[in-house]
Enzyme design. Structure first.
Site, PDB file in Angstrom:
ATOM      1  N   PRO A  68       0.862  -1.159   0.045  1.00 49.74           N
ATOM      2  CA  PRO A  68      -0.030  -0.046   0.032  1.00 49.74           C
ATOM      3  C   PRO A  68       0.631   1.378  -0.004  1.00 49.74           C
ATOM      4  O   PRO A  68       0.092   2.371   0.027  1.00 49.74           O
ATOM      5  CB  PRO A  68      -0.812  -0.093   1.223  1.00 49.74           C
ATOM      6  CG  PRO A  68      -0.093  -1.018   2.091  1.00 49.74           C
ATOM      7  CD  PRO A  68       0.743  -1.949   1.382  1.00 49.74           C
TER       8      PRO A  68
ATOM      9  N   TYR B 260       3.021   9.014  -8.223  1.00 44.68           N
ATOM     10  CA  TYR B 260       2.015   9.291  -7.020  1.00 44.68           C
ATOM     11  C   TYR B 260       0.721   9.726  -7.569  1.00 44.68           C
ATOM     12  O   TYR B 260      -0.414   9.116  -7.351  1.00 44.68           O
ATOM     13  CB  TYR B 260       2.439  10.110  -6.017  1.00 44.68           C
ATOM     14  CG  TYR B 260       1.849   9.803  -4.745  1.00 44.68           C
ATOM     15  CD1 TYR B 260       2.504   8.751  -3.895  1.00 44.68           C
ATOM     16  CD2 TYR B 260       0.503  10.447  -4.442  1.00 44.68           C
ATOM     17  CE1 TYR B 260       1.551   8.661  -2.691  1.00 44.68           C
ATOM     18  CE2 TYR B 260      -0.431  10.198  -3.445  1.00 44.68           C
ATOM     19  CZ  TYR B 260       0.219   9.346  -2.376  1.00 44.68           C
ATOM     20  OH  TYR B 260      -0.536   9.035  -1.296  1.00 44.68           O
TER      21      TYR B 260
HETATM   22  P1  RFL Z   1     -11.812  -6.381  -3.259  1.00 48.12           P
HETATM   23  O1  RFL Z   1     -11.924  -5.240  -2.855  1.00 48.12           O
HETATM   24  O2  RFL Z   1     -10.979  -7.533  -2.703  1.00 48.12           O
HETATM   25  O3  RFL Z   1     -13.253  -6.936  -3.840  1.00 48.12           O
HETATM   26  C1  RFL Z   1     -13.295  -8.427  -4.460  1.00 48.12           C
HETATM   27  C2  RFL Z   1     -14.758  -8.754  -4.009  1.00 48.12           C
HETATM   28  O4  RFL Z   1     -14.990 -10.195  -4.376  1.00 48.12           O
HETATM   29  C3  RFL Z   1     -15.512 -11.089  -3.591  1.00 48.12           C
HETATM   30  N1  RFL Z   1     -15.128 -12.330  -3.710  1.00 48.12           N
HETATM   31  C4  RFL Z   1     -16.180 -13.177  -4.304  1.00 48.12           C
HETATM   32  N2  RFL Z   1     -17.401 -13.007  -4.748  1.00 48.12           N
HETATM   33  C5  RFL Z   1     -17.894 -14.124  -5.256  1.00 48.12           C
HETATM   34  N3  RFL Z   1     -17.452 -15.501  -5.124  1.00 48.12           N
HETATM   35  C6  RFL Z   1     -16.057 -15.453  -4.620  1.00 48.12           C
HETATM   36  N4  RFL Z   1     -15.570 -16.794  -4.770  1.00 48.12           N
HETATM   37  C7  RFL Z   1     -15.417 -14.275  -4.294  1.00 48.12           C
HETATM   38  N5  RFL Z   1     -13.983 -14.229  -3.886  1.00 48.12           N
HETATM   39  C8  RFL Z   1     -14.093 -13.057  -3.363  1.00 48.12           C
HETATM   40  C9  RFL Z   1     -15.056 -10.108  -2.283  1.00 48.12           C
HETATM   41  O5  RFL Z   1     -15.979 -10.497  -1.139  1.00 48.12           O
HETATM   42  C10 RFL Z   1     -14.932  -8.828  -2.281  1.00 48.12           C
HETATM   43  O6  RFL Z   1     -16.080  -8.125  -2.119  1.00 48.12           O
HETATM   44  O7  RFL Z   1     -11.042  -6.329  -4.857  1.00 48.12           O
HETATM   45  P2  RFL Z   1     -11.168  -5.182  -6.073  1.00 48.12           P
HETATM   46  O8  RFL Z   1     -12.631  -4.874  -6.254  1.00 48.12           O
HETATM   47  O9  RFL Z   1     -10.477  -5.621  -7.166  1.00 48.12           O
HETATM   48  O10 RFL Z   1     -10.653  -3.528  -5.279  1.00 48.12           O
HETATM   49  C11 RFL Z   1      -9.336  -3.809  -5.173  1.00 48.12           C
HETATM   50  C12 RFL Z   1      -8.986  -2.918  -3.920  1.00 48.12           C
HETATM   51  O11 RFL Z   1      -9.865  -3.364  -2.731  1.00 48.12           O
HETATM   52  C13 RFL Z   1      -7.687  -3.292  -3.398  1.00 48.12           C
HETATM   53  O12 RFL Z   1      -6.654  -2.903  -4.343  1.00 48.12           O
HETATM   54  C14 RFL Z   1      -7.333  -2.074  -2.170  1.00 48.12           C
HETATM   55  O13 RFL Z   1      -8.076  -2.041  -1.157  1.00 48.12           O
HETATM   56  C15 RFL Z   1      -5.946  -2.624  -1.581  1.00 48.12           C
HETATM   57  N6  RFL Z   1      -5.660  -2.100  -0.455  1.00 48.12           N
HETATM   58  C16 RFL Z   1      -5.238  -0.821  -0.066  1.00 48.12           C
HETATM   59  N7  RFL Z   1      -5.062  -0.272  -1.420  1.00 48.12           N
HETATM   60  C17 RFL Z   1      -4.495   1.036  -1.264  1.00 48.12           C
HETATM   61  O14 RFL Z   1      -4.491   1.901  -2.339  1.00 48.12           O
HETATM   62  N8  RFL Z   1      -4.299   1.731   0.095  1.00 48.12           N
HETATM   63  C18 RFL Z   1      -4.658   0.870   1.174  1.00 48.12           C
HETATM   64  O15 RFL Z   1      -4.491   1.461   2.225  1.00 48.12           O
HETATM   65  C19 RFL Z   1      -5.016  -0.428   1.031  1.00 48.12           C
HETATM   66  N9  RFL Z   1      -5.271  -1.286   2.194  1.00 48.12           N
HETATM   67  C20 RFL Z   1      -5.924  -3.087   0.862  1.00 48.12           C
HETATM   68  C21 RFL Z   1      -5.683  -2.559   2.168  1.00 48.12           C
HETATM   69  C22 RFL Z   1      -6.127  -4.553   0.573  1.00 48.12           C
HETATM   70  C23 RFL Z   1      -6.569  -5.164   1.563  1.00 48.12           C
HETATM   71  N10 RFL Z   1      -6.967  -6.729   1.272  1.00 48.12           N
HETATM   72  C24 RFL Z   1      -7.178  -6.900  -0.008  1.00 48.12           C
HETATM   73  C25 RFL Z   1      -6.471  -7.778   2.316  1.00 48.12           C
HETATM   74  C26 RFL Z   1      -5.948  -3.197   3.244  1.00 48.12           C
HETATM   75  C27 RFL Z   1      -6.441  -4.510   2.903  1.00 48.12           C
HETATM   76  C28 RFL Z   1      -6.541  -5.274   4.237  1.00 48.12           C
HETATM   77  C1  PHB Z   2      -5.013   5.340   3.719  1.00 48.28           C
HETATM   78  O1  PHB Z   2      -5.425   4.217   3.967  1.00 48.28           O
HETATM   79  O2  PHB Z   2      -5.375   6.308   4.053  1.00 48.28           O
HETATM   80  C2  PHB Z   2      -3.813   5.236   2.826  1.00 48.28           C
HETATM   81  C3  PHB Z   2      -3.046   4.278   2.721  1.00 48.28           C
HETATM   82  C4  PHB Z   2      -1.941   3.780   2.005  1.00 48.28           C
HETATM   83  C5  PHB Z   2      -1.462   4.970   1.384  1.00 48.28           C
HETATM   84  C6  PHB Z   2      -1.851   6.300   1.433  1.00 48.28           C
HETATM   85  C7  PHB Z   2      -3.172   6.463   2.414  1.00 48.28           C
HETATM   86  O3  PHB Z   2      -0.184   4.903   0.729  1.00 48.28           O
END
Ligand code: RFL
Ligand code: PHB
Length: 388
Positions: free
Chosen positions: A292, A383
């Site tokens: 992240p 960025y």
């Molecule tokens: P998602 O958000 O994981 O959504 C996928 C959805 O698919 C469902 N799913 C299913 N549905 C039907 N059948 C199945 N077999 C399935 N398997 C899964 C899930 O329940 C879910 O609702 O992926 P999507 O849409 O591609 O979005 C991507 C973003 O969510 C992801 O890139 C970011 O959130 C990554 N990420 C972060 N990105 C940032 O830029 N900053 C962050 O601070 C940040 N923190 C994170 C994160 C991802 C995390 N994950 C995946 C563990 C923190 C976490 C904990």
């Molecule tokens: C946030 O969760 O606000 C977040 C996470 C990762 C970043 C910036 C912001 O690099």
């Protein structure tokens, strides 16, 4: 049931793709294995590139983001408690938007509902079939009964642990991965943010990030060992550790309070190639993960959706070029964001195996960044988001 595009996963990728296609007269069904409340309770990304902002506006889900989001002109970097500023607006003419993924997802659900979009929650055992034919279908179980959706295409928007990627035969699929030997412990607190913009802090004790959601909601992260039990991190211990890692004037003025959410996330870089197999298209976290540190995860999901949506529009207009090029186009942008996220992670974190030489290189890279407009421009350009 029959639809044109069956979308697996109701996270930001799946909902946004569904919304954009629907606005252009293409029928979709979204299958989500979890409940809506569960999906909306996940706290994740906070920074939107301007390109993502524009896609969300095109999808007619920009109103609340424009009213409640915060445009930021830059970020602060801190090296051993000394901060310097990187001014995106001055260096690139662009800004980023602070608006949480949780809000983006809520806006998408609301928009889908208004248009009577079909989103099926609690769909268990979702299984894509016959993806290499012209007549794919997806089966799932809902309330104990097996259901079937016939479709033209399947969009795998089901995240890293989803079912879609595994449908690509192992002799076709190539996976590239780096797992980092530390995690991010994140908290959310109802306190004013530490600064007007985000602070990415490198420190001998480990990385820290001061982020925010709004004027009274802050998000903070600390680099921690992956095996640290969450219970060990009382709020007091978290705030004490954060103060040690951030710029001195921030440590002196930061407002602390009880955490309303606390979680530990592992850091990983991962890419699956190709992102298309037959009539299956992988989108977002289903195909790639970034650490992240560059705030790229959600933004990459949005650019994948953009390429696939354009390709599908062209397909239904009689031209298959966009779909043929989807994997190549998406991967070209994915790898650039992978590189940036890896380089920000390497620049700012301590690793257990870092040698004294490695530490000096890291320090000198930060010193170079603090003093070189060219280096700052390169960081800013990545960025704020490369074009798509
Ligand atoms: P998602 O958000 O994981 O959504 C996928 C959805 O698919 C469902 N799913 C299913 N549905 C039907 N059948 C199945 N077999 C399935 N398997 C899964 C899930 O329940 C879910 O609702 O992926 P999507 O849409 O591609 O979005 C991507 C973003 O969510 C992801 O890139 C970011 O959130 C990554 N990420 C972060 N990105 C940032 O830029 N900053 C962050 O601070 C940040 N923190 C994170 C994160 C991802 C995390 N994950 C995946 C563990 C923190 C976490 C904990
Ligand atoms: C946030 O969760 O606000 C977040 C996470 C990762 C970043 C910036 C912001 O690099």
């Amino acid at each position: 049931m029959r639809t044109q595009v069956c979308i697996i996963g109701g996270g930001p990728s799946g909902l946004l793709l569904s919304q954009l296609l629907h606005l252009n007269g293409i029928d979709t069904v979204v299958l989500e294995q979890r409940s809506r409340d569960y999906v909306l309770s996940r706290i994740r990304a906070g920074v939107l590139e301007w390109g993502s902002v524009e896609v969300l506006r095109d999808a007619k889900v920009g109103a609340r983001m424009d009213a409640e989001g915060f445009a930021h002109d830059g970020v602060y970097l801190s090296a051993q408690n000394q901060e310097f500023h990187i001014d995106f607006k001055e260096l690139t003419g662009k800004q980023v938007m602070i608006y949480g993924q949780t809000e983006v997802t809520a806006d998408l659900y609301e928009a889908r509902e208004k248009l009577d979009g079909v989103v099926i929650h609690d769909a268990q055992g979702v299984t894509p079939n016959d993806l290499e034919t012209d007549a794919p279908y997806v089966t799932y179980i809902k309330d104990g009964t097996e259901q079937r959706i016939d479709c033209d295409f399947v969009a795998g928007c089901d995240g890293f642990h989803g079912v879609s990627r595994g449908c690509i035969p192992t002799n076709v699929l190539k996976e590239f991965e780096r797992v980092y030997p530390f995690g991010w412990l994140g908290i959310l607190s109802q306190t004013p943010p530490a600064r007007d913009e985000l602070i990415y802090a490198q420190h001998e004790r480990g990385f820290a990030l001061c982020s925010m959601r709004n004027a009274n909601l802050s998000r903070y992260y600390l680099q921690t060992p992956l095996d640290d039990p969450l219970e060990k991190w009382t709020d007091q211990k978290f705030w004490d550790e954060l103060r040690k890692r951030v710029p001195d004037e921030v440590a002196d003025t930061i407002v602390t309070g009880p955490s309303i959410e606390k979680s530990l996330a592992p850091l990983r870089s991962f890419v699956a190639e190709p992102m298309r197999w037959g009539r299956l298209f992988l989108v977002g976290d289903a195909a790639h993960i970034v650490p992240p540190t560059g705030a790229k995860g959600l933004n990459l999901a949005v650019s994948d959706v953009h390429y696939l949506y354009q390709g599908l529009l062209q397909h239904y207009g009689g031209d298959d070029d966009g779909l043929e090029l989807y994997s190549e186009r998406a991967l070209a942008r994915v790898w650039k964001s992978e590189r940036f996220s890896w380089s920000m992670t390497t620049l700012l974190h301590r690793t257990p195996d870092q040698s004294p030489f490695d530490k000096r290189i890291q320090e000198s890279e930060l010193a170079y960044l603090a003093s070189s407009r060219a280096a700052q421009t390169a960081l800013a350009e990545n960025y704020i988001g490369l074009p798509f």
